[in-house]
Motif scaffolding. Sequence first.
Motif, PDB file in Angstrom:
ATOM      1  N   GLU A 310       0.738  -1.395   0.135  1.00  9.15           N
ATOM      2  CA  GLU A 310       0.071  -0.354   0.083  1.00  9.15           C
ATOM      3  C   GLU A 310       0.445   1.122   0.329  1.00  9.15           C
ATOM      4  N   VAL A 311       2.375   1.416   0.912  1.00  9.91           N
ATOM      5  CA  VAL A 311       2.852   2.458   0.925  1.00  9.91           C
ATOM      6  C   VAL A 311       3.199   3.126  -0.348  1.00  9.91           C
ATOM      7  N   LEU A 312       3.436   1.377  -1.272  1.00 12.38           N
ATOM      8  CA  LEU A 312       4.656   1.722  -2.544  1.00 12.38           C
ATOM      9  C   LEU A 312       3.660   2.480  -3.448  1.00 12.38           C
ATOM     10  N   ALA A 313       2.365   1.923  -3.728  1.00 13.78           N
ATOM     11  CA  ALA A 313       1.379   2.125  -4.816  1.00 13.78           C
ATOM     12  C   ALA A 313       1.140   3.257  -4.800  1.00 13.78           C
ATOM     13  N   GLY A 314       1.248   3.798  -3.279  1.00 14.63           N
ATOM     14  CA  GLY A 314       0.476   5.035  -3.006  1.00 14.63           C
ATOM     15  C   GLY A 314       1.956   6.258  -3.160  1.00 14.63           C
ATOM     16  N   SER A 316       4.088   5.216  -6.006  1.00 11.89           N
ATOM     17  CA  SER A 316       3.675   5.049  -7.636  1.00 11.89           C
ATOM     18  C   SER A 316       2.381   6.093  -8.672  1.00 11.89           C
ATOM     19  N   GLY A 317       1.483   6.433  -6.942  1.00  6.18           N
ATOM     20  CA  GLY A 317       0.429   6.565  -7.217  1.00  6.18           C
ATOM     21  C   GLY A 317      -1.075   6.355  -8.460  1.00  6.18           C
ATOM     22  N   SER A 318      -0.530   4.826  -7.465  1.00  2.62           N
ATOM     23  CA  SER A 318      -1.269   3.685  -7.996  1.00  2.62           C
ATOM     24  C   SER A 318      -2.539   3.167  -7.599  1.00  2.62           C
ATOM     25  N   GLY A 319      -2.148   4.228  -6.166  1.00  2.00           N
ATOM     26  CA  GLY A 319      -2.782   3.585  -4.775  1.00  2.00           C
ATOM     27  C   GLY A 319      -4.496   4.758  -5.242  1.00  2.00           C
ATOM     28  N   GLY A 320      -5.445   4.062  -4.469  1.00  2.00           N
ATOM     29  CA  GLY A 320      -6.537   3.970  -4.326  1.00  2.00           C
ATOM     30  C   GLY A 320      -6.649   5.622  -3.715  1.00  2.00           C
ATOM     31  N   HIS A 353       8.735  -7.144  -6.125  1.00  2.00           N
ATOM     32  CA  HIS A 353       8.906  -7.711  -7.303  1.00  2.00           C
ATOM     33  C   HIS A 353       7.304  -7.706  -7.765  1.00  2.00           C
ATOM     34  N   ARG A 354       6.687  -7.841  -6.244  1.00  2.00           N
ATOM     35  CA  ARG A 354       5.170  -7.622  -7.066  1.00  2.00           C
ATOM     36  C   ARG A 354       4.804  -6.199  -7.129  1.00  2.00           C
ATOM     37  N   ALA A 355       5.371  -4.704  -6.734  1.00  2.00           N
ATOM     38  CA  ALA A 355       5.427  -3.708  -6.673  1.00  2.00           C
ATOM     39  C   ALA A 355       5.626  -3.554  -8.631  1.00  2.00           C
ATOM     40  N   ARG A 356       6.960  -3.918  -9.165  1.00  2.00           N
ATOM     41  CA  ARG A 356       7.360  -3.294 -10.504  1.00  2.00           C
ATOM     42  C   ARG A 356       6.762  -3.234 -11.335  1.00  2.00           C
ATOM     43  N   PRO A 357       5.001  -3.416 -11.323  1.00  2.00           N
ATOM     44  CA  PRO A 357       4.438  -2.908 -12.298  1.00  2.00           C
ATOM     45  C   PRO A 357       3.956  -0.822 -12.359  1.00  2.00           C
ATOM     46  N   CYS A 439       9.306   7.772  -7.352  1.00  2.00           N
ATOM     47  CA  CYS A 439       9.627   7.194  -7.065  1.00  2.00           C
ATOM     48  C   CYS A 439      10.089   6.629  -5.302  1.00  2.00           C
ATOM     49  N   ALA A 440      10.096   5.476  -4.563  1.00  2.00           N
ATOM     50  CA  ALA A 440      10.206   4.929  -3.405  1.00  2.00           C
ATOM     51  C   ALA A 440      11.393   4.035  -3.312  1.00  2.00           C
ATOM     52  N   ALA A 441      11.639   3.681  -1.972  1.00  2.00           N
ATOM     53  CA  ALA A 441      12.736   3.602  -1.694  1.00  2.00           C
ATOM     54  C   ALA A 441      12.589   2.537  -1.063  1.00  2.00           C
TER      55      ALA A 441
END
Length: 998
Positions: A310-314, A316-320, A353-357, A439-441
């Motif tokens: 959820e943190v990574l999705a947020g 990248s802009g893909s989180g809701g 790996h799950r967040a690659r897209p 970006c994210a780390a």
Amino acid sequence: MDDRGGHGGPRVPRQWRPGPSGEPAALRFDVLGPVRARRGEEPLATGSPQQRALLAALLLREGRTATAAELIDALWGEDPPSQALAAVRTYASRLRKVLGQGVLVSESGGYAVRGLGEGALDLTAAQEWSAQAEKARGAGDLTLARDLLNRALALWDGEALAGVPGPYAEAQRVRLEEWRLGLLESRLDMDLEQGCHAEAVSELTALTAAYPLRERLRELLMLALYRAGRQAEALAVYADTRRLLAEELGVDPRAGLRELQRRILQADPELAEPSAPAAQPAAAPVRPAQLPANVPDFTGRTSFVRELSEVLAGASGSGGGRGEGDAGRVMAVSALAGIGGVGKTTLAVHVAHRARPAFPDGQLYVDLQGAGARAADPETVLGSFLRALGTADSAIPDSLEDRAALYRSVLDGRRVLVLLDNARDAAQVRPLLPGTEGCAALVTSRVRMVGLAGAHLVDLDVMSPDEAIALFTRIVGEERVGSERKAALDVVAACGFLPLAIRIAASRLAARRTWTVSVLAAKLADERRRLDELQAGDLAVKATFELGYGQLEPGQARAFRLLGLADGPDISLAAAAAVLDLPPEDTEDLLESLVDTSLLESAAPGRYRFHDLVRLYARACADRDERPPGERTAALSRLLDFYLATAAGVYAIERPGDRTVDHLEVTSYDGLAFTERAEALDWLFVEAQGLLACAQQQTADGGLRRAVDLLWAAKDLAESGANAKQYETAAVALRNAARAAGDARAESRARTALSNVHLAAGRYSEADDEARRAIELAEVAHDATPMSWASTDRGIIALSQGRYDEAEQLFTTARDCYRADGNRPGEANALCNLSRLYERMNRTDSAIDLAQQGVGIFQQLGLSLRLANGRYALGVALIRAGRLSEGLVQLSDALTMFGSNRQRLWEGTTHFRIAQLHLAARRPAQAAQHAEQALAIGFIGGDLIRGGVLNALGKSLDALGQSDRARACWHEALLLLEQTGAPEAVEVRRLLAPLETP
């Protein structure tokens, strides 16, 4: 850090520059010549040639461990002496003494040199200068590049590893000489590029004479001669070379040499002047995909995967969950912290790996080596990242600040995920973080990254039992695990639910088809061998912990070792201060720093604990590293003193005037001091497990008597029922140890403590045996104190079994012993016991009088717990006299006091007496209520009293018209009373008779 001076000089390896005055002299080693060691400028004796060979082999491994077999092969090859292993150990021991603590370390059956400063080895310094020279040449700075190579070459002092025997040294000599010649050829090539051909001719002439078959040197000499106007000599060099190669090797010159001869013959004008370095074309942008492979058997961690995703999705802009308010949001950072082997990297890679897209512009990865001796330099990592992102070498600046700025600029507008694995601290990580949204780390580390502003911190703990079994099953197979579920649970529990340990154990089992899960469980059951069993291939739990331990400062390492010696689930700050013999403030600083490294856990404010496997490793470190060895015993002795002194203080607060504390062993280390009863009791019950574990641990002569006395001082733990089992285990261990040591005093006191436990549990035969033997031993040891305790216990047993004359004699003996010692609370307790005896003998007036005397003494002394016992005795006597209202007042007061003193078993026993009172008053509903509470809480006296409670409950239920329930209660009561030989069984049979009639 950029070490260049104002004139743009090279960055000099730290250890090879003179340090400020007053700094401790650092170790320095040479292998580019004779093998030498120095502390500052003082030479150190490195021993025999074979001993120097061992040192060289370890130094050339640059911190990696060499096994004993590898070292034997390095020193002697295929023909080692019969005592080769012993010789290696001797050489290592001698070197360790010369080099000092923490440099030459033993691990995983081998050795390694660790903890050296930057540039401490001349070879490392040469490698660094060579790498910097290559960068400078790529950037077109030939002057700097030549200077750096000259510095590297100047470190050679004759032949590398001179005088060092063995096949490994010989192979390394060849390699290092080849590398030196390569560096020399590179520098000479740059000499010619800068027009220094005339100066180069002399050096090249000497080199070609020394290395006649090295064609690159011949080629450089031909070019230097040609540019110096000596064309004929240049062609003659070629002719000599062709003839020599034909005679020696039967081959022609290589193509490059033949092409140079052709160009000289043709007077090629391009040969006349040095050629400028060709400009490197700008690299095209690339999309790095550097993530390590995902493990196929990733198991569990569902909540962590969801949280991090959820943190990574947020980011990248893909989180809701993002809206307009997030426009100014910074780049997201998630930092996972945890002990080595807990699965930080595995989880981070899985989530990445799950967040690659969500990060289509690439994923960067680096192992920052934070747990090792040489953490990765952020400057070097940034150079690698910039190249991976398509930046040309010539465009990569030198300083850390400039590289970090360029890195952030390159990432601007991209959506890249950066996985920074195994970080040492926040300072290492900060320059490597992207600077823009999108970006994210992900950061993994053994320390909590509290210094990373805005980071999402995740503390990764061990697996749950279900996750651990699932991982074990996925590796081993359902067929093998399903039939041995209990053994599998034992295996993962022995692994402390640590993923790395579970993976190793499961992999070993999977590779051994003849083993059962039970075989593996049995191997891991031995704590002394457990860490050695938990290794497979290049995976080892011990090696993982070794990395963290190797990073500790001396004070931290000492605390880690000594705290690991103490048994018990956790330890308080005050107890830890006793172990370390330090003030609490200094102790807290050390322990919190260990928490930051994940080698220690903070169980609660002011309390600390080890993971089970880390504790085993800490003890192994103490056995190996603690000097002097006696410090281990001293640390545990201080802990025992602390517990005994504090528990004695609690006992004194609980029982003012009780002389028992005056007869305990004297302690050398102070304990805590309390002024409030509640605070003192809080300490006793919170510390119960650690205190009893400490007592059980001290079975040696030096601590045996104090450990037994600790049980005496903490007798409330046994009587309360909360810690009775652990108390009993400790008492048995100490009794056996005292008997083996022939210490009658310690054995007598241990048996007295054990008698008290058996008595509370209703095991009268065992209690009587222990008490009787305690009295005999006390007489031998001339120790009067156990006489009163043991006589009391034997009197209570005689009373419960209807042996009233014997009970009276024993209670009288106890009273006389207490009086002789001036122990007023003990005397009052004996009077109350006599009261209970006379109540059973229907001498109610005497029973009431004695109980009132006891209550009076307790009130005079201000005792609370003992006053509860007095009011209990008085209440029972009043019931027998038919004075039910007065009896209820006394028992109700006793119930309240027992509750405030946390004596749960006495609470239950008092509920039983109140139930009997309500039955006598024909209040069956209230009687049933109190009997049920007694059954729920428990009581003093075990099965005998349980039979009495069930009898009372049956009477209450029968009076309430619930005859079937009453019959069930009486049946169970009869069974218990018959087993214990209690006379009350006769009454229960009489009550059952009408209900059993058809």
